[in-house]
Motif scaffolding. Structure first.
Motif, PDB file in Angstrom:
ATOM      1  N   LYS A   6      10.838  40.839-116.836  1.00 11.25           N
ATOM      2  CA  LYS A   6      12.143  40.260-116.550  1.00 11.25           C
ATOM      3  C   LYS A   6      12.136  39.711-115.141  1.00 11.25           C
ATOM      4  CE  LYS A   6      14.888  43.282-119.485  1.00 11.25           C
ATOM      5  NZ  LYS A   6      15.960  44.276-119.513  1.00 11.25           N
ATOM      6  N   LYS A   7      12.697  38.555-114.999  1.00 11.94           N
ATOM      7  CA  LYS A   7      12.799  37.978-113.657  1.00 11.94           C
ATOM      8  C   LYS A   7      13.948  38.643-112.925  1.00 11.94           C
ATOM      9  CE  LYS A   7      10.894  33.388-113.737  1.00 11.94           C
ATOM     10  NZ  LYS A   7      11.166  31.989-113.478  1.00 11.94           N
ATOM     11  N   ARG A   8      13.626  39.203-111.762  1.00  5.29           N
ATOM     12  CA  ARG A   8      14.680  39.771-110.938  1.00  5.29           C
ATOM     13  C   ARG A   8      15.293  38.656-110.116  1.00  5.29           C
ATOM     14  NH1 ARG A   8      11.901  44.939-108.250  1.00  5.29           N
ATOM     15  NH2 ARG A   8      12.123  43.540-106.507  1.00  5.29           N
ATOM     16  N   PRO A   9      16.599  38.703-109.957  1.00  6.54           N
ATOM     17  CA  PRO A   9      17.213  37.645-109.145  1.00  6.54           C
ATOM     18  C   PRO A   9      16.686  37.711-107.714  1.00  6.54           C
ATOM     19  CG  PRO A   9      18.808  39.380-109.673  1.00  6.54           C
ATOM     20  CD  PRO A   9      17.545  39.697-110.411  1.00  6.54           C
ATOM     21  N   ILE A  10      16.456  36.558-107.160  1.00  7.91           N
ATOM     22  CA  ILE A  10      15.959  36.480-105.786  1.00  7.91           C
ATOM     23  C   ILE A  10      17.132  36.621-104.838  1.00  7.91           C
ATOM     24  CG2 ILE A  10      14.818  35.000-104.093  1.00  7.91           C
ATOM     25  CD1 ILE A  10      13.394  33.650-106.462  1.00  7.91           C
ATOM     26  N   LYS A  11      16.977  37.569-103.903  1.00  2.00           N
ATOM     27  CA  LYS A  11      18.035  37.755-102.917  1.00  2.00           C
ATOM     28  C   LYS A  11      18.068  36.539-101.993  1.00  2.00           C
ATOM     29  CE  LYS A  11      18.078  42.762-102.628  1.00  2.00           C
ATOM     30  NZ  LYS A  11      17.998  43.907-101.713  1.00  2.00           N
ATOM     31  N   PRO A  12      19.260  36.123-101.630  1.00  2.00           N
ATOM     32  CA  PRO A  12      19.321  34.983-100.710  1.00  2.00           C
ATOM     33  C   PRO A  12      18.795  35.378 -99.336  1.00  2.00           C
ATOM     34  CG  PRO A  12      21.510  35.873-101.091  1.00  2.00           C
ATOM     35  CD  PRO A  12      20.580  36.593-102.005  1.00  2.00           C
ATOM     36  N   LYS A  13      18.172  34.443 -98.702  1.00  2.00           N
ATOM     37  CA  LYS A  13      17.737  34.633 -97.323  1.00  2.00           C
ATOM     38  C   LYS A  13      18.944  34.292 -96.450  1.00  2.00           C
ATOM     39  CE  LYS A  13      14.246  33.015 -94.068  1.00  2.00           C
ATOM     40  NZ  LYS A  13      13.100  32.108 -93.903  1.00  2.00           N
ATOM     41  N   ILE A  14      19.271  35.201 -95.545  1.00  8.49           N
ATOM     42  CA  ILE A  14      20.441  34.998 -94.692  1.00  8.49           C
ATOM     43  C   ILE A  14      19.966  34.846 -93.259  1.00  8.49           C
ATOM     44  CG2 ILE A  14      22.598  35.989 -93.869  1.00  8.49           C
ATOM     45  CD1 ILE A  14      22.597  37.644 -96.521  1.00  8.49           C
ATOM     46  N   THR A  72      18.763  29.853 -99.134  1.00  9.31           N
ATOM     47  CA  THR A  72      19.049  30.241 -97.754  1.00  9.31           C
ATOM     48  C   THR A  72      20.513  30.009 -97.419  1.00  9.31           C
ATOM     49  OG1 THR A  72      16.804  29.586 -97.134  1.00  9.31           O
ATOM     50  CG2 THR A  72      18.353  29.921 -95.339  1.00  9.31           C
ATOM     51  N   GLN A  73      21.111  31.032 -96.792  1.00 12.36           N
ATOM     52  CA  GLN A  73      22.488  30.931 -96.307  1.00 12.36           C
ATOM     53  C   GLN A  73      22.453  31.026 -94.784  1.00 12.36           C
ATOM     54  OE1 GLN A  73      24.693  34.119 -98.097  1.00 12.36           O
ATOM     55  NE2 GLN A  73      24.276  33.431-100.169  1.00 12.36           N
ATOM     56  N   PHE A  74      23.180  30.125 -94.128  1.00  8.28           N
ATOM     57  CA  PHE A  74      23.253  30.114 -92.674  1.00  8.28           C
ATOM     58  C   PHE A  74      24.659  30.491 -92.228  1.00  8.28           C
ATOM     59  CE2 PHE A  74      19.957  27.030 -93.754  1.00  8.28           C
ATOM     60  CZ  PHE A  74      18.917  27.430 -92.924  1.00  8.28           C
ATOM     61  N   TYR A  75      24.735  31.301 -91.181  1.00  5.20           N
ATOM     62  CA  TYR A  75      26.016  31.654 -90.574  1.00  5.20           C
ATOM     63  C   TYR A  75      25.898  31.437 -89.067  1.00  5.20           C
ATOM     64  CZ  TYR A  75      27.127  33.699 -95.056  1.00  5.20           C
ATOM     65  OH  TYR A  75      27.366  33.872 -96.396  1.00  5.20           O
ATOM     66  N   ILE A  76      26.818  30.671 -88.534  1.00  9.45           N
ATOM     67  CA  ILE A  76      26.848  30.395 -87.105  1.00  9.45           C
ATOM     68  C   ILE A  76      28.024  31.188 -86.537  1.00  9.45           C
ATOM     69  CG2 ILE A  76      27.006  28.621 -85.323  1.00  9.45           C
ATOM     70  CD1 ILE A  76      26.108  26.610 -87.582  1.00  9.45           C
ATOM     71  N   ILE A  77      27.723  32.171 -85.689  1.00  7.20           N
ATOM     72  CA  ILE A  77      28.719  33.114 -85.195  1.00  7.20           C
ATOM     73  C   ILE A  77      28.900  32.908 -83.693  1.00  7.20           C
ATOM     74  CG2 ILE A  77      29.345  35.559 -85.030  1.00  7.20           C
ATOM     75  CD1 ILE A  77      28.907  34.621 -87.950  1.00  7.20           C
ATOM     76  N   PHE A  78      30.151  32.671 -83.283  1.00  2.00           N
ATOM     77  CA  PHE A  78      30.402  32.491 -81.850  1.00  2.00           C
ATOM     78  C   PHE A  78      31.851  32.827 -81.526  1.00  2.00           C
ATOM     79  CE2 PHE A  78      31.082  28.448 -83.966  1.00  2.00           C
ATOM     80  CZ  PHE A  78      32.247  27.947 -83.408  1.00  2.00           C
ATOM     81  N   ASP A  79      32.122  32.946 -80.228  1.00  2.00           N
ATOM     82  CA  ASP A  79      33.469  33.219 -79.726  1.00  2.00           C
ATOM     83  C   ASP A  79      34.131  31.923 -79.290  1.00  2.00           C
ATOM     84  OD1 ASP A  79      32.911  35.926 -79.993  1.00  2.00           O
ATOM     85  OD2 ASP A  79      32.383  36.188 -77.896  1.00  2.00           O
ATOM     86  N   LYS A  80      35.453  31.903 -79.384  1.00  2.95           N
ATOM     87  CA  LYS A  80      36.215  30.734 -78.929  1.00  2.95           C
ATOM     88  C   LYS A  80      35.980  30.495 -77.446  1.00  2.95           C
ATOM     89  CE  LYS A  80      40.839  29.292 -77.769  1.00  2.95           C
ATOM     90  NZ  LYS A  80      40.965  29.714 -76.384  1.00  2.95           N
ATOM     91  N   ASP A  81      36.003  31.576 -76.650  1.00  9.55           N
ATOM     92  CA  ASP A  81      35.836  31.469 -75.201  1.00  9.55           C
ATOM     93  C   ASP A  81      36.691  30.327 -74.660  1.00  9.55           C
ATOM     94  OD1 ASP A  81      34.125  33.668 -75.035  1.00  9.55           O
ATOM     95  OD2 ASP A  81      32.349  32.440 -75.396  1.00  9.55           O
ATOM     96  N   ASN A  82      36.051  29.403 -73.959  1.00 17.21           N
ATOM     97  CA  ASN A  82      36.783  28.286 -73.340  1.00 17.21           C
ATOM     98  C   ASN A  82      36.646  26.981 -74.124  1.00 17.21           C
ATOM     99  OD1 ASN A  82      37.705  29.836 -71.134  1.00 17.21           O
ATOM    100  ND2 ASN A  82      35.658  29.691 -70.219  1.00 17.21           N
ATOM    101  N   LEU A  83      36.226  27.089 -75.372  1.00 16.83           N
ATOM    102  CA  LEU A  83      36.082  25.875 -76.176  1.00 16.83           C
ATOM    103  C   LEU A  83      37.459  25.292 -76.488  1.00 16.83           C
ATOM    104  CD1 LEU A  83      33.408  27.154 -78.704  1.00 16.83           C
ATOM    105  CD2 LEU A  83      33.040  25.485 -76.885  1.00 16.83           C
ATOM    106  N   SER A  84      37.541  23.982 -76.452  1.00 20.36           N
ATOM    107  CA  SER A  84      38.805  23.327 -76.786  1.00 20.36           C
ATOM    108  C   SER A  84      38.963  23.284 -78.300  1.00 20.36           C
ATOM    109  CB  SER A  84      38.828  21.899 -76.227  1.00 20.36           C
ATOM    110  OG  SER A  84      37.941  21.073 -76.954  1.00 20.36           O
TER     111      SER A  84
END
Length: 195
Positions: A6-14, A72-84
């Protein structure tokens, strides 16, 4: 006669592209805590500049370990800080364009900083803005010791006993990201990863 395999589902690369050391420590611990084995590649963006999406896109193009694929799943994580507000809207538009090209990419933003998300592991957080000093004081009370940014032992304490589910519930009223008030949409990111 041999049995059919049985083919096991491939876990996404994060892949997480994170702004700072606290985020790095958190997502490394999260991956270990929930046995997210395909979450081995975590890149740090060096707390400089204002366009995290451009930096992440550059890494996707130039680093073979970050090449986009169907898995592949990408997540870009950052703080608002002084960004407009305009800078954040531009980054959100760039992520939409990446999605239009078939790249699974999302942003996780905290206003003012990531500690809002960490505090949600212990208590309900609201849109009433707290500055860094207030957030650190509240985290110190919850931890029973002075809060130290990026401390892996404290991050483990924050994640213990599946408190991440508390954090998702405790931050629902401040999700999605709001520019003018305290907010975090890290709960949405975590929900996507754990589902």
């Amino acid at each position: 006669m041999s049995r059919s395999k049985k083919k096991r589902p491939i876990k996404p690369k994060i892949i997480f592209f994170v702004e700072g050391d606290t985020e790095k420590a958190f997502f490394i611990s999260l991956a270990q805590h929930y046995r997210l084995t395909a979450t081995k590649v975590i890149h740090i963006l060096n707390c400089s500049g204002t366009d995290w999406v451009d930096k992440a896109t550059s890494m996707m193009k130039n680093n073979p370990k970050c090449k986009p694929s169907d898995n592949t799943q990408f997540y870009i994580i950052f703080d608002k800080d002084n960004l407009s507000q305009q800078q954040i809207q531009v980054m959100q538009s760039k992520v939409k364009r990446l999605k239009g090209k078939g790249i699974k990419c999302n942003i996780g933003i905290s206003n003012q900083n990531f500690e809002v998300w960490l505090l949600a592991h212990f208590k309900l957080v609201t849109s009433h803005s707290m500055n860094s000093v207030q957030l650190y004081q509240e985290l110190s009370k919850c931890l029973g010791q002075p809060y130290k940014k990026a401390d892996p032992v404290q991050i483990e304490q924050i994640l213990s006993n599946d408190k991440v589910h508390n954090a998702i519930a405790n931050s629902k009223t401040i999700t999605p990201f709001m520019y003018n008030s305290q907010s975090t949409d890290i709960g949405t990111v975590i929900t996507n990863i754990l589902s």
